[in-house]
Design a protein around this motif. Sequence first.
Motif, PDB file in Angstrom:
ATOM      1  N   ALA A 193       2.402   1.569   1.607  1.00 28.23           N
ATOM      2  CA  ALA A 193       2.165   0.129   1.648  1.00 28.23           C
ATOM      3  C   ALA A 193       1.763  -0.350   0.262  1.00 28.23           C
ATOM      4  O   ALA A 193       0.780   0.134  -0.313  1.00 28.23           O
ATOM      5  N   ALA A 194       2.531  -1.283  -0.289  1.00 33.98           N
ATOM      6  CA  ALA A 194       2.203  -1.886  -1.575  1.00 33.98           C
ATOM      7  C   ALA A 194       1.161  -2.976  -1.335  1.00 33.98           C
ATOM      8  O   ALA A 194       1.420  -3.939  -0.614  1.00 33.98           O
ATOM      9  N   VAL A 195      -0.012  -2.824  -1.934  1.00 31.07           N
ATOM     10  CA  VAL A 195      -1.128  -3.741  -1.697  1.00 31.07           C
ATOM     11  C   VAL A 195      -1.462  -4.436  -3.008  1.00 31.07           C
ATOM     12  O   VAL A 195      -1.935  -3.797  -3.958  1.00 31.07           O
ATOM     13  N   ASP A 196      -1.248  -5.752  -3.079  1.00 31.53           N
ATOM     14  CA  ASP A 196      -1.495  -6.464  -4.334  1.00 31.53           C
ATOM     15  C   ASP A 196      -2.907  -7.030  -4.419  1.00 31.53           C
ATOM     16  O   ASP A 196      -3.292  -7.607  -5.436  1.00 31.53           O
ATOM     17  N   LEU A 197      -3.689  -6.889  -3.343  1.00 30.38           N
ATOM     18  CA  LEU A 197      -5.085  -7.355  -3.287  1.00 30.38           C
ATOM     19  C   LEU A 197      -5.203  -8.865  -3.401  1.00 30.38           C
ATOM     20  O   LEU A 197      -6.258  -9.389  -3.725  1.00 30.38           O
ATOM     21  N   GLU A 198      -4.106  -9.576  -3.132  1.00 25.13           N
ATOM     22  CA  GLU A 198      -4.138 -11.031  -3.051  1.00 25.13           C
ATOM     23  C   GLU A 198      -4.365 -11.430  -1.598  1.00 25.13           C
ATOM     24  O   GLU A 198      -4.437 -10.584  -0.701  1.00 25.13           O
ATOM     25  N   ALA A 199      -4.480 -12.740  -1.370  1.00 23.01           N
ATOM     26  CA  ALA A 199      -4.630 -13.233   0.007  1.00 23.01           C
ATOM     27  C   ALA A 199      -3.449 -12.752   0.839  1.00 23.01           C
ATOM     28  O   ALA A 199      -2.299 -12.829   0.414  1.00 23.01           O
ATOM     29  N   LEU A 230      -1.764   3.832   0.710  1.00 21.33           N
ATOM     30  CA  LEU A 230      -1.978   2.479   0.209  1.00 21.33           C
ATOM     31  C   LEU A 230      -1.936   2.542  -1.314  1.00 21.33           C
ATOM     32  O   LEU A 230      -2.706   3.284  -1.928  1.00 21.33           O
ATOM     33  N   VAL A 231      -1.063   1.753  -1.921  1.00 23.64           N
ATOM     34  CA  VAL A 231      -0.868   1.829  -3.366  1.00 23.64           C
ATOM     35  C   VAL A 231      -1.070   0.447  -3.986  1.00 23.64           C
ATOM     36  O   VAL A 231      -0.410  -0.524  -3.600  1.00 23.64           O
ATOM     37  N   HIS A 232      -1.991   0.387  -4.950  1.00 20.30           N
ATOM     38  CA  HIS A 232      -2.149  -0.827  -5.754  1.00 20.30           C
ATOM     39  C   HIS A 232      -1.763  -0.497  -7.181  1.00 20.30           C
ATOM     40  O   HIS A 232      -2.222   0.501  -7.741  1.00 20.30           O
ATOM     41  N   VAL A 233      -0.927  -1.334  -7.767  1.00 22.23           N
ATOM     42  CA  VAL A 233      -0.494  -1.120  -9.153  1.00 22.23           C
ATOM     43  C   VAL A 233      -1.121  -2.191 -10.035  1.00 22.23           C
ATOM     44  O   VAL A 233      -0.920  -3.389  -9.814  1.00 22.23           O
ATOM     45  N   ILE A 234      -1.885  -1.757 -11.010  1.00 26.18           N
ATOM     46  CA  ILE A 234      -2.422  -2.670 -12.016  1.00 26.18           C
ATOM     47  C   ILE A 234      -1.322  -2.923 -13.034  1.00 26.18           C
ATOM     48  O   ILE A 234      -0.820  -1.986 -13.670  1.00 26.18           O
ATOM     49  N   THR A 265       6.837   1.185 -10.740  1.00 25.74           N
ATOM     50  CA  THR A 265       5.796   2.163 -10.409  1.00 25.74           C
ATOM     51  C   THR A 265       5.752   2.437  -8.917  1.00 25.74           C
ATOM     52  O   THR A 265       5.604   3.587  -8.482  1.00 25.74           O
ATOM     53  N   LEU A 266       5.888   1.391  -8.114  1.00 24.36           N
ATOM     54  CA  LEU A 266       5.906   1.570  -6.658  1.00 24.36           C
ATOM     55  C   LEU A 266       7.121   2.382  -6.218  1.00 24.36           C
ATOM     56  O   LEU A 266       7.006   3.280  -5.377  1.00 24.36           O
ATOM     57  N   ALA A 267       8.274   2.061  -6.783  1.00 23.07           N
ATOM     58  CA  ALA A 267       9.484   2.800  -6.413  1.00 23.07           C
ATOM     59  C   ALA A 267       9.365   4.270  -6.807  1.00 23.07           C
ATOM     60  O   ALA A 267       9.764   5.161  -6.044  1.00 23.07           O
ATOM     61  N   ARG A 268       8.804   4.519  -7.988  1.00 28.21           N
ATOM     62  CA  ARG A 268       8.637   5.905  -8.441  1.00 28.21           C
ATOM     63  C   ARG A 268       7.662   6.660  -7.538  1.00 28.21           C
ATOM     64  O   ARG A 268       7.906   7.814  -7.177  1.00 28.21           O
ATOM     65  N   LYS A 269       6.555   6.002  -7.149  1.00 30.56           N
ATOM     66  CA  LYS A 269       5.575   6.644  -6.273  1.00 30.56           C
ATOM     67  C   LYS A 269       6.174   6.902  -4.897  1.00 30.56           C
ATOM     68  O   LYS A 269       5.944   7.960  -4.288  1.00 30.56           O
ATOM     69  N   ALA A 270       6.935   5.955  -4.383  1.00 34.53           N
ATOM     70  CA  ALA A 270       7.571   6.133  -3.071  1.00 34.53           C
ATOM     71  C   ALA A 270       8.528   7.307  -3.094  1.00 34.53           C
ATOM     72  O   ALA A 270       8.595   8.097  -2.143  1.00 34.53           O
TER      73      ALA A 270
END
Length: 287
Positions: free
Chosen positions: A6-12, A34-38, A92-97
């Motif tokens: 799950a890509a989590v951007d920490l926004e609303a 759960l993955v957040h990318v800075i 980064t998300l695609a690479r982690k997935a």
Amino acid sequence: MKILLAAVDLEAGSHKVVARAAALAAQLQARLHLVHVIDEAMVLYEPMVEISVRRRLQQGATQALQQLVDALPAGQRDNIERHVLLGKPPHTLARKATELKADLLLAGRHHLEPVQELFLGTTVERLLRHCTMPVLVVGQGGDRPYEKVVAATDFSRSSHHALQAGLALAPEAGVTLVHVFEPPMLLGFLRHEPMHTDSLMAHQRTRIEQEVREEMSHFIPADDQGRISTRILSGEVKKAITSVVHDSGAQLLVLGYHGRQGISRLLIGNLAMSFLSAPPCDVLVAR
């Protein structure tokens, strides 16, 4: 599906993505990451300042992810791993997935500023370009299992993959398989075709019904065929599919990312992108 990311951007709205991901992981007995990318663009490039800013961002993101996990029902908190990474979010998300061998990537509705979006597309759209696994865009939230699914088909390999992913994601749901063809494409040929319009439309519908039967027999396991109903519609494609979603009360819309080509067939084509800006429900897209 045994590994979900799950890509989590920490926004609303992040809580909706996490809630849906955790519920699916529990339902499917899958491992959830759960993955957040800075975004690396947020980090200053003066060496000492960069280290300090990066550390604070990583600490804040780690705490925020933990808070989202703590808000889940107790029975859904197991088998969840949290990752905070630095880089360009889609890549980064695609690479982690890929590294995790994820079976599904979940994301929320991400939007850039209007001018940026015009040239770059949404984060979700860029994710779809880089990911090989299906992507579930969580629009409405909720943690109950999907009970009603609408799957659009144009008989392409992409729509086959999407349907199979939808069946796996919602193993108990009733599924409406929909194909839409657009009459205006036929009518342009009528001046060269003596067949009456109604007869031509009936002939086209009969041919498509045969294609649907072949799709059901070749690409859908026998155990799943009993929960699938089919609808063949004519008209404007996006409007027709949206109407079926609303009328059926579907919680999930399933689409292929690449449409089938060919002037000899009236096909729904690639509608995935047009549904992502304002999804009528959760949207599952597969290549």
